[in-house]
Design a protein around this motif. Structure first.
Motif, PDB file in Angstrom:
ATOM      1  N   VAL A  97       6.669  15.925 -10.179  1.00  0.00           N
ATOM      2  CA  VAL A  97       5.253  15.569 -10.137  1.00  0.00           C
ATOM      3  C   VAL A  97       4.953  14.558  -9.035  1.00  0.00           C
ATOM      4  N   ALA A  98       5.758  13.498  -8.943  1.00  0.00           N
ATOM      5  CA  ALA A  98       5.467  12.454  -7.954  1.00  0.00           C
ATOM      6  C   ALA A  98       6.691  11.578  -7.753  1.00  0.00           C
ATOM      7  N   ASN A  99       6.726  10.928  -6.605  1.00  0.00           N
ATOM      8  CA  ASN A  99       7.742   9.915  -6.295  1.00  0.00           C
ATOM      9  C   ASN A  99       7.059   8.740  -5.623  1.00  0.00           C
ATOM     10  N   LEU A 100       7.419   7.539  -6.056  1.00  0.00           N
ATOM     11  CA  LEU A 100       6.940   6.324  -5.411  1.00  0.00           C
ATOM     12  C   LEU A 100       8.168   5.556  -4.947  1.00  0.00           C
ATOM     13  N   PRO A 101       8.432   5.490  -3.649  1.00  0.00           N
ATOM     14  CA  PRO A 101       9.671   4.874  -3.157  1.00  0.00           C
ATOM     15  C   PRO A 101       9.682   3.365  -3.333  1.00  0.00           C
ATOM     16  N   ARG A 102      10.885   2.798  -3.293  1.00  0.00           N
ATOM     17  CA  ARG A 102      10.998   1.344  -3.287  1.00  0.00           C
ATOM     18  C   ARG A 102      10.292   0.777  -2.061  1.00  0.00           C
ATOM     19  N   GLY A 129      13.471   5.292  -5.862  1.00  0.00           N
ATOM     20  CA  GLY A 129      12.250   4.756  -6.442  1.00  0.00           C
ATOM     21  C   GLY A 129      11.918   5.367  -7.790  1.00  0.00           C
ATOM     22  N   LEU A 130      10.633   5.432  -8.098  1.00  0.00           N
ATOM     23  CA  LEU A 130      10.169   5.961  -9.381  1.00  0.00           C
ATOM     24  C   LEU A 130       9.824   7.436  -9.235  1.00  0.00           C
ATOM     25  N   ASP A 131      10.494   8.281 -10.025  1.00  0.00           N
ATOM     26  CA  ASP A 131      10.179   9.704 -10.069  1.00  0.00           C
ATOM     27  C   ASP A 131       9.377  10.016 -11.323  1.00  0.00           C
ATOM     28  N   VAL A 132       8.431  10.925 -11.207  1.00  0.00           N
ATOM     29  CA  VAL A 132       7.673  11.425 -12.352  1.00  0.00           C
ATOM     30  C   VAL A 132       7.916  12.930 -12.449  1.00  0.00           C
ATOM     31  N   LEU A 133       8.316  13.381 -13.639  1.00  0.00           N
ATOM     32  CA  LEU A 133       8.616  14.790 -13.891  1.00  0.00           C
ATOM     33  C   LEU A 133       7.809  15.264 -15.087  1.00  0.00           C
ATOM     34  N   ARG A 134       7.725  16.589 -15.237  1.00  0.00           N
ATOM     35  CA  ARG A 134       7.091  17.165 -16.414  1.00  0.00           C
ATOM     36  C   ARG A 134       7.899  18.372 -16.863  1.00  0.00           C
ATOM     37  N   ILE A 135       8.110  18.481 -18.156  1.00  0.00           N
ATOM     38  CA  ILE A 135       8.738  19.669 -18.697  1.00  0.00           C
ATOM     39  C   ILE A 135       7.711  20.473 -19.474  1.00  0.00           C
ATOM     40  N   ASP A 136       7.654  21.755 -19.178  1.00  0.00           N
ATOM     41  CA  ASP A 136       6.773  22.690 -19.885  1.00  0.00           C
ATOM     42  C   ASP A 136       7.661  23.733 -20.538  1.00  0.00           C
ATOM     43  N   GLY A 152      14.174  -8.081  -8.590  1.00  0.00           N
ATOM     44  CA  GLY A 152      13.016  -8.557  -9.354  1.00  0.00           C
ATOM     45  C   GLY A 152      12.493  -7.459 -10.268  1.00  0.00           C
ATOM     46  N   PHE A 153      11.174  -7.266 -10.279  1.00  0.00           N
ATOM     47  CA  PHE A 153      10.605  -6.177 -11.070  1.00  0.00           C
ATOM     48  C   PHE A 153       9.268  -5.737 -10.490  1.00  0.00           C
ATOM     49  N   THR A 154       8.866  -4.517 -10.869  1.00  0.00           N
ATOM     50  CA  THR A 154       7.629  -3.905 -10.389  1.00  0.00           C
ATOM     51  C   THR A 154       6.781  -3.476 -11.570  1.00  0.00           C
ATOM     52  N   ILE A 155       5.469  -3.640 -11.447  1.00  0.00           N
ATOM     53  CA  ILE A 155       4.519  -3.121 -12.422  1.00  0.00           C
ATOM     54  C   ILE A 155       3.745  -1.985 -11.764  1.00  0.00           C
ATOM     55  N   TYR A 156       3.739  -0.818 -12.423  1.00  0.00           N
ATOM     56  CA  TYR A 156       3.038   0.355 -11.923  1.00  0.00           C
ATOM     57  C   TYR A 156       1.841   0.678 -12.811  1.00  0.00           C
ATOM     58  N   ASP A 157       0.785   1.170 -12.193  1.00  0.00           N
ATOM     59  CA  ASP A 157      -0.325   1.786 -12.907  1.00  0.00           C
ATOM     60  C   ASP A 157      -0.016   3.281 -13.006  1.00  0.00           C
ATOM     61  N   ILE A 158       0.153   3.778 -14.238  1.00  0.00           N
ATOM     62  CA  ILE A 158       0.451   5.200 -14.434  1.00  0.00           C
ATOM     63  C   ILE A 158      -0.678   5.888 -15.206  1.00  0.00           C
ATOM     64  N   SER A 159      -1.889   5.352 -15.076  1.00  0.00           N
ATOM     65  CA  SER A 159      -3.030   5.977 -15.753  1.00  0.00           C
ATOM     66  C   SER A 159      -3.212   7.420 -15.286  1.00  0.00           C
ATOM     67  N   ASP A 160      -2.861   7.683 -14.031  1.00  0.00           N
ATOM     68  CA  ASP A 160      -2.770   9.045 -13.519  1.00  0.00           C
ATOM     69  C   ASP A 160      -1.312   9.268 -13.147  1.00  0.00           C
ATOM     70  N   ALA A 187       0.827  -1.203   0.000  1.00  0.00           N
ATOM     71  CA  ALA A 187       0.000   0.000   0.000  1.00  0.00           C
ATOM     72  C   ALA A 187       0.863   1.255   0.000  1.00  0.00           C
ATOM     73  N   ALA A 188       1.840   1.292  -0.895  1.00  0.00           N
ATOM     74  CA  ALA A 188       2.689   2.471  -1.006  1.00  0.00           C
ATOM     75  C   ALA A 188       1.916   3.593  -1.691  1.00  0.00           C
ATOM     76  N   THR A 189       2.194   4.807  -1.282  1.00  0.00           N
ATOM     77  CA  THR A 189       1.546   5.945  -1.918  1.00  0.00           C
ATOM     78  C   THR A 189       2.600   6.883  -2.464  1.00  0.00           C
ATOM     79  N   SER A 190       2.249   7.551  -3.551  1.00  0.00           N
ATOM     80  CA  SER A 190       3.183   8.488  -4.156  1.00  0.00           C
ATOM     81  C   SER A 190       3.182   9.790  -3.375  1.00  0.00           C
ATOM     82  N   SER A 191       4.288  10.500  -3.490  1.00  0.00           N
ATOM     83  CA  SER A 191       4.441  11.756  -2.785  1.00  0.00           C
ATOM     84  C   SER A 191       4.661  12.884  -3.771  1.00  0.00           C
TER      85      SER A 191
END
Length: 449
Positions: free
Chosen positions: A51-56, A419-426, A84-92, A31-35
């Motif tokens: 935009v977001a970070n989801l830690p290991r 972990g997984l970082d999400v960024l956006r460039i404008d 191993g590996f992780t599957i993420y839902d990135i629909s949002d 039940a990890a949550t992004s920050s």
């Protein structure tokens, strides 16, 4: 030899932590949550937003469980990890979430996806092909194959043993057959899994409807009279551009342009060397119309601080080559302009094009140098246009962004520790890319946009 084998390994082998899954199908969806606040101090250019970070998370958050490569498909991202590996839902993309994790320890676990198949590169001798085999007698390495039709419960379906394992791999689809080019360093005379001689590429054939019957179908030695015998044989990474019937191979001591009209019989069009500026030819990226190739140099194998004033701007950098009359001609170099500290491992690493029509723009990981967005439309004068980076990772461990790729409007960075970082460039230069929709993305298998 040790340097070449460790290139991209980025740390100790995943020994006993975490323990392998009791079953190869064991998964978890914590039940990890992004920050919306990144871990540690960060700096960004004005046009880049965190935009977001989801830690290991367990079971893939041990000291030796470092994150590696990324692949994408629809609303999902797939991240390799030494555990191993992780599957993420990135629909949002602003709220990524973990769908499942598979404990399957091995170095490097670089990942790609095709249809309902996921493929992992194993570049570490193990006792056997399955996830719970442990390191034991250390007589197997190669590719592992999973069925990911059920994202919540991926299923191990088979494996292919390859000489010297698989450091990275590259998919070349051909109808219902998937060809996979295996890149691996070697040989190692005393090794059970990597004896000499070692052809530079091994080609695995995976029938997509019967992946259990996958097998090696060719071992082409793309340049048998190698010019630089002081470097270990083998390729580090190959990028295929099937639409253009081309591939570019980074073969440790050489950059190679290949004709892959017949995917089982690649032909060398050109072999280039640069012993003055390149130590480890690490990876390659075509521009969209395949008139350029960017080769990166992983000086120091990823574990050294090469983004400093004592290292020339042409070392540990990207070299931009134009393809003129079918031949590669070097035009310029790119290296991040921000000096890193002596305790920050930093060098050019994995990146991808940002799909801006008519322009040549990349996003790229630089380990603790962070994520850089740069424009090489003018091949001779590439320049950075945006960046994101954290401060030094405490304790001096290897850290930072392993891979940074653009996918459907956002930049996803696989950070070794964070972990997984999400960024956006404008930015007016890159904003047209937001109109480009990708159905899937494996960076070593380029598609036009």
């Amino acid at each position: 030899m040790l340097l070449l084998v460790s290139a991209c390994a980025a740390g100790p082998q995943p020994a006993e932590a975490p323990s392998p899954a009791a079953s190869t199908r064991e998964t978890s969806a914590p039940a990890a949550t992004s920050s919306a606040a990144p871990a540690g101090d960060v700096m960004t250019s004005d046009n880049v937003k965190f935009v977001a970070n989801l830690p290991r998370t367990a079971p893939l958050n041990g000291k030796d469980d470092i994150n590696t490569d990324l692949a994408f498909q629809g609303d999902y991202a797939y991240e390799g990890n030494f555990g191993g590996f992780t599957i993420y839902d990135i629909s949002d993309p602003t709220r990524p979430r973990i769908v499942s994790q598979v404990a399957c320890p091995a170095q490097q676990n670089d990942v790609s996806v095709y249809g309902d198949l996921l493929i992992l590169s194993v570049d570490e001798p193990r006792a056997g092909e399955e996830c719970d085999s442990g390191d034991g007698s250390r007589e197997w390495e190669g590719l592992r194959i999973f069925d990911i039709s059920d994202k919540k419960s991926p299923e191990y379906v088979g494996a292919v043993r390859t000489d010297c394992g698989s450091h990275t791999h590259t998919m070349v689809p051909a109808g219902e057959t998937l060809y996979v080019y295996v890149s691996s360093p070697g040989p190692e005379p005393e090794s059970k899994t990597c004896p000499p001689p070692h052809e530079l590429i091994q080609i695995v054939e995976i029938p997509t409807k019967s992946p259990k019957s996958a097998k090696i179908v060719a071992k082409p030695d793309i340049f048998p009279e190698r010019q630089h015998s002081d470097l270990a044989s083998g390729c580090h990474d190959i990028t295929a551009y099937p639409e253009k019937k081309l591939a570019a191979a980074a073969c440790f001591g050489d950059g190679v342009l290949l004709d892959i009209s017949d995917p089982v019989k690649p032909k060398v069009l050109q072999q280039i060397t640069d012993t003055e500026n390149f130590q480890i030819w690490h990876s390659a990226t075509f521009n969209n119309d395949a008139t350029k190739v960017v080769f990166s140099d992983e000086l120091g194998g990823g574990g050294q601080a090469t983004c400093d004033r004592n290292t020339p701007a042409t070392k540990g950098a990207d070299a931009v080559y134009d393809i003129v009359n079918g031949k590669l001609e070097r035009r310029g170099y790119f290296k991040i302009p921000r000096e890193q500290q002596a305790n920050e491992n930093c060098v050019a690493h994995n990146g991808s094009l940002i799909p801006v029509p008519g322009k040549d723009v990349m996003v790229q990981a630089w380990y603790q140098g962070g994520v850089s967005i740069w424009d090489f439309t003018d091949s001779a004068h590439p320049k950075e246009i945006g960046y994101f980076e954290r401060g030094p990772f405490p304790g001096g461990d290897i850290a930072g962004s392993w891979s940074a790729y653009y996918y459907n409007g956002y930049i996803y960075s696989s950070d070794i520790r964070e972990g997984l970082d999400v960024l956006r460039i404008d930015d007016p230069l890159t904003d047209p890319a937001k109109q480009v929709k990708m159905d899937d993305f494996n960076v070593q298998t380029q598609k036009s946009y």
